[in-house]
Design an enzyme around this catalytic site. Sequence first.
Site, PDB file in Angstrom:
ATOM      1  N   THR A  25       0.847  -1.203   0.000  1.00  0.00           N
ATOM      2  CA  THR A  25       0.000   0.000   0.000  1.00  0.00           C
ATOM      3  C   THR A  25       0.878   1.248   0.000  1.00  0.00           C
ATOM      4  O   THR A  25       1.762   1.385   0.848  1.00  0.00           O
ATOM      5  CB  THR A  25      -0.940  -0.034   1.223  1.00  0.00           C
ATOM      6  N   HIS A 177      -7.525 -10.658  -1.577  1.00  0.00           N
ATOM      7  CA  HIS A 177      -6.886 -10.299  -0.301  1.00  0.00           C
ATOM      8  C   HIS A 177      -7.682 -10.956   0.822  1.00  0.00           C
ATOM      9  O   HIS A 177      -8.685 -10.423   1.297  1.00  0.00           O
ATOM     10  CB  HIS A 177      -6.851  -8.786  -0.133  1.00  0.00           C
ATOM     11  N   ASN A 180      -4.534 -10.309   6.681  1.00  0.00           N
ATOM     12  CA  ASN A 180      -4.237  -9.057   7.392  1.00  0.00           C
ATOM     13  C   ASN A 180      -5.423  -8.364   8.056  1.00  0.00           C
ATOM     14  O   ASN A 180      -5.445  -7.135   8.190  1.00  0.00           O
ATOM     15  CB  ASN A 180      -3.509  -8.082   6.455  1.00  0.00           C
ATOM     16  N   TYR A 182      -8.549  -7.894   7.178  1.00  0.00           N
ATOM     17  CA  TYR A 182      -9.577  -7.222   6.382  1.00  0.00           C
ATOM     18  C   TYR A 182     -10.819  -8.125   6.264  1.00  0.00           C
ATOM     19  O   TYR A 182     -10.902  -9.165   6.936  1.00  0.00           O
ATOM     20  CB  TYR A 182      -8.995  -6.788   5.034  1.00  0.00           C
ATOM     21  N   ASN A 237      -4.053  -5.573  12.214  1.00  0.00           N
ATOM     22  CA  ASN A 237      -5.431  -5.075  12.237  1.00  0.00           C
ATOM     23  C   ASN A 237      -6.318  -5.843  13.214  1.00  0.00           C
ATOM     24  O   ASN A 237      -7.493  -6.056  12.951  1.00  0.00           O
ATOM     25  CB  ASN A 237      -6.020  -5.067  10.819  1.00  0.00           C
TER      26      ASN A 237
HETATM   27  C1  8OZ Z   1      -0.169  -1.112   5.204  1.00  0.00           C
HETATM   28  C2  8OZ Z   1      -0.932   0.041   5.240  1.00  0.00           C
HETATM   29  C3  8OZ Z   1      -2.215   0.015   4.761  1.00  0.00           C
HETATM   30  C4  8OZ Z   1      -2.740  -1.157   4.250  1.00  0.00           C
HETATM   31  C5  8OZ Z   1      -2.221  -4.893   4.236  1.00  0.00           C
HETATM   32  C6  8OZ Z   1      -3.364  -3.537   2.619  1.00  0.00           C
HETATM   33  O1  8OZ Z   1      -1.618  -4.969   5.309  1.00  0.00           O
HETATM   34  C7  8OZ Z   1      -2.551  -3.578   3.659  1.00  0.00           C
HETATM   35  C8  8OZ Z   1      -1.978  -2.321   4.224  1.00  0.00           C
HETATM   36  C9  8OZ Z   1      -0.688  -2.283   4.693  1.00  0.00           C
HETATM   37  O2  8OZ Z   1      -2.580  -5.911   3.635  1.00  0.00           O
END
Ligand code: 8OZ
Length: 371
Positions: A25, A177, A180, A182, A237
């Site tokens: 990102t 994806h 992480n 999400y 996250n």
């Molecule tokens: C760092 C900052 C913002 C998003 C991920 C899409 O960790 C990200 C991400 C990484 O998969």
Amino acid sequence: MTTLFDPSTAGDLQLANRIVMAPLTRNRSPDAVPPELVATYYAQRASAGLLITEATAITQQGQGYADVPGLYAPAQIAGWKRVTEAVHAAGGRIVVQLWHVGRISHTDLQPGNAAPVAPSAIPAKAKTVLFRDGKAVFIETSAPRALETAEIPGIVDDYRRAAVAAIEAGFDGVEIHGANGYLIDQFLKTGSNQRTDMYGGSIENRARFLLEVTQAIVGAIGGGRTGIRLSPVTPANDAAEEDPAPLFAHVARGLAPLGLAYVHVIEGSTGGPRVLPERPFDYAALKAAYRAAGGRGAWMVNNGYDKAMAEQAVADGADLVAFGRPYIANPDLVRRLRENAPLNTPDRATFYGGGAAGYTDYPSLEDAAAA
Ligand code: 8OZ
């Protein structure tokens, strides 16, 4: 013996080597449209066997960070077309990472400034990146609302439409994806999924969303152009799962019949320690479960690899190795690894947002020799 520099395949894709640029990102796409600068950046890195783009939102609801790209509007598709053309002209292969952030968002980025959506109304202890007065700032994510069961097929279809848009934009394929913390990972893991419908509770139910998304995309563009990224134990996250081994074994068995181009696994903590004493995980067992269930395609490993570790991984049977931070600062990483040349050091201050500085101005060996 197979080396990192030997050609390889990932489903329908013929790759010049086994070195992959991991998704990164970079927050340089205002209005979610990648500008020409983004095309320059990826084309500079086209000697990788495969480029995986930065995470790219499938809808505005899927957006969670300032100036990240999308793939849901004509201008975004046109912007990406410039990128794929530049990469192909430079001899590279490129897939786009399809992303819905779920609860990792802020009301400022959501349609109508609404609450972000998630499997359950559980806020993440996590920050997102917004711009304030032109500067990147890290801000707490907003409290999400739980998705209604009836909304979920629409989001599955958003993924399918983004995959179709990706092919229209000239991508060689897509990466789902699923990592992480999400949306897909939020469905998988108990820390973010307390649902009582068919998308929560049992392992089968928590994996349902991931498998429905993957099936929808494979149905639209073919498994040979579809990869997926998983992170069984990352704490990124606020992702948390009590018992990842049976969960991910089930995911592997569910993915196996889909004929995927590749499975991409983040080992340990994303961008951090590869081994978490409090979160052990047997990656070899995960791969074995996938292969035993008939899973084909490439097995891609990631997180903190250097050349020696990557060579060992290939010797141990990995098909592809994805490099993240080294690719920020080394457009010609393949050559540098092959020649054991020193690597440029990435500058953290320019990771998220800004322009060419710390983005397209890292010198290749050729640039350095000419300077
Ligand atoms: C760092 C900052 C913002 C998003 C991920 C899409 O960790 C990200 C991400 C990484 O998969």
